[in-house]
Design a protein around this motif. Sequence first.
Motif, short mmCIF file in Angstrom:
data_model
loop_
_atom_site.label_atom_id
_atom_site.label_comp_id
_atom_site.label_asym_id
_atom_site.label_seq_id
_atom_site.Cartn_x
_atom_site.Cartn_y
_atom_site.Cartn_z
N ALA A 37 0.84 -1.20 0.00
CA ALA A 37 0.00 0.00 0.00
C ALA A 37 0.88 1.25 0.00
O ALA A 37 0.57 2.24 -0.67
CB ALA A 37 -0.92 0.00 1.22
N ARG A 38 1.96 1.20 0.75
CA ARG A 38 2.91 2.32 0.77
C ARG A 38 3.50 2.52 -0.64
O ARG A 38 3.64 3.65 -1.11
CB ARG A 38 4.02 2.01 1.78
N GLY A 39 3.83 1.42 -1.29
CA GLY A 39 4.38 1.50 -2.64
C GLY A 39 3.40 2.11 -3.62
O GLY A 39 3.77 2.94 -4.46
N PRO A 76 9.11 10.42 -1.81
CA PRO A 76 8.13 10.06 -0.80
C PRO A 76 8.41 10.72 0.55
O PRO A 76 9.56 10.86 0.95
CB PRO A 76 8.28 8.53 -0.68
N GLU A 77 7.36 11.16 1.20
CA GLU A 77 7.47 11.70 2.56
C GLU A 77 7.78 10.56 3.52
O GLU A 77 7.43 9.41 3.24
CB GLU A 77 6.13 12.32 2.98
N PRO A 78 8.39 10.83 4.68
CA PRO A 78 8.56 9.77 5.67
C PRO A 78 7.18 9.24 6.07
O PRO A 78 6.23 10.02 6.16
CB PRO A 78 9.23 10.48 6.85
N PRO A 79 7.04 7.93 6.29
CA PRO A 79 5.73 7.37 6.61
C PRO A 79 5.20 7.96 7.92
O PRO A 79 5.96 8.16 8.87
CB PRO A 79 5.99 5.88 6.78
N GLU A 80 3.89 8.23 7.96
CA GLU A 80 3.28 8.70 9.20
C GLU A 80 2.96 7.54 10.12
O GLU A 80 3.02 7.66 11.34
CB GLU A 80 1.99 9.49 8.90
N ASP A 81 2.64 6.40 9.52
CA ASP A 81 2.32 5.21 10.31
C ASP A 81 3.56 4.73 11.06
O ASP A 81 4.64 4.61 10.49
CB ASP A 81 1.80 4.12 9.37
N ALA A 82 3.37 4.43 12.35
CA ALA A 82 4.52 4.08 13.20
C ALA A 82 5.22 2.81 12.72
O ALA A 82 6.45 2.72 12.73
CB ALA A 82 4.06 3.91 14.64
N ALA A 83 4.45 1.81 12.29
CA ALA A 83 5.06 0.55 11.85
C ALA A 83 5.85 0.76 10.56
O ALA A 83 6.99 0.30 10.43
CB ALA A 83 3.99 -0.51 11.65
N LEU A 84 5.27 1.48 9.61
CA LEU A 84 5.98 1.75 8.36
C LEU A 84 7.23 2.59 8.61
O LEU A 84 8.28 2.37 8.00
CB LEU A 84 5.07 2.47 7.37
N ASP A 145 10.79 -8.20 10.81
CA ASP A 145 9.87 -7.17 10.33
C ASP A 145 8.48 -7.36 10.94
O ASP A 145 7.79 -6.38 11.24
CB ASP A 145 9.81 -7.18 8.80
N VAL A 146 8.07 -8.61 11.12
CA VAL A 146 6.80 -8.89 11.79
C VAL A 146 6.87 -8.38 13.23
O VAL A 146 5.95 -7.73 13.73
CB VAL A 146 6.48 -10.41 11.76
N ARG A 147 7.98 -8.66 13.92
CA ARG A 147 8.14 -8.21 15.31
C ARG A 147 8.14 -6.69 15.40
O ARG A 147 7.53 -6.11 16.30
CB ARG A 147 9.46 -8.74 15.89
N LEU A 148 8.84 -6.02 14.47
CA LEU A 148 8.88 -4.55 14.48
C LEU A 148 7.49 -3.97 14.28
O LEU A 148 7.11 -2.98 14.90
CB LEU A 148 9.84 -4.04 13.39
N THR A 149 6.70 -4.61 13.42
CA THR A 149 5.33 -4.15 13.16
C THR A 149 4.47 -4.33 14.40
O THR A 149 3.76 -3.40 14.81
CB THR A 149 4.73 -4.92 11.97
N LEU A 154 1.96 -2.19 19.42
CA LEU A 154 1.89 -2.30 20.88
C LEU A 154 2.57 -1.11 21.57
O LEU A 154 2.69 -1.06 22.79
CB LEU A 154 2.55 -3.61 21.33
N GLU A 155 3.02 -0.18 20.75
CA GLU A 155 3.67 1.06 21.23
C GLU A 155 4.86 0.78 22.14
O GLU A 155 5.02 1.39 23.19
CB GLU A 155 2.63 1.96 21.92
N ILE A 156 5.70 -0.16 21.70
CA ILE A 156 6.93 -0.43 22.44
C ILE A 156 7.99 0.59 22.01
O ILE A 156 8.49 0.53 20.89
CB ILE A 156 7.45 -1.86 22.16
#
Lengths: 207, 101
Positions: A37-39, A76-84, A145-149, A154-156
């Motif tokens: 979706a980002r792409g 592209p702008e830096p992603p606003e979504d924390a996971a991205l 990448d799954v863990r980072l997402t 979880l706002e770690i």
Amino acid sequence: MARAFRATTRGYRADMEAHERRLLSQLCADVISMLEARGEAWSDDAAAPDDSFAHFRRELAGLGDDLEGESGGAGPEPPEDAALARLLPDASDDPQEAAQFRRLSEASLRESKIADLRAARMALESDPVALSEAQAPVFGRALNDVRLTLAARLEIEDEEDAERVHRMAGGGKASTTDEFMAELYGFTTWLQETLFTAMLDVMPDDQ
Amino acid sequence: MISAAGSTLTQAGTDLDLHRSVLHSRPYQVVVWNDPVNLMSYVAWVFRSYFGYSREKAHRLMLQVHREGRSVVAAGPREKAERDVTAMHGYGLQATLEEAE
């Protein structure tokens, strides 16, 4: 209940329940969708092989090659979504430098992550999950990448948050989305720890 | 003897690359930042396998990231540092590029 990754004569293997493999595969698919979706949101830039030509035209037009002008509005702008934002981080503290770097490299970083995640989904089709020496790092990157997402959801953000999530996962039966995510985070963390501990063990000392 | 015409566009691209590398010939360093998600075993493995560092060096750099919040894990020409930073991002590590002092 899954059994940890361990080294074998031909790589690494882990025994996982069918539902664990299915869940993990679904998580990989979710991260793939997010990256795709980002792409798509920036597809005009991704599909711009004549980018350096645009740079050349600016010089030709006497606009100079100042990097601020070059990156202004184009990349592209830096992603606003924390996971991205965690998966596709800024490569510099300097915003201009980071924007230029992102314009040149984000698309290929995104593609390589998608390729890793797809390969991990393939590996999760087999029972037990068996990884060759070459496949193990790919699987490990996808798992990370799954863990980072999950960690972003979880706002770690610091060690205390990590401890909070660890306690939340310890309760056994998850009843909320956050508790379920915390359990998944704990599960993927444990899988990754066992995989890379095994990989470090077999790595020759003199490397 | 004269070579076939028609390579003008390729030539322009090469010149731009050259221009860029001349502009950025100072040494750069690759900084890896601490975060609460990446595992110590994973970070040490990345340093060993990607940079080819010894067990001791990889472990020392990993601990420096963990304790001091950041560590300079490699230095060199800008092109190499850029590749390294992208590779670290591929592994999910927080890495940035900075000019060496």
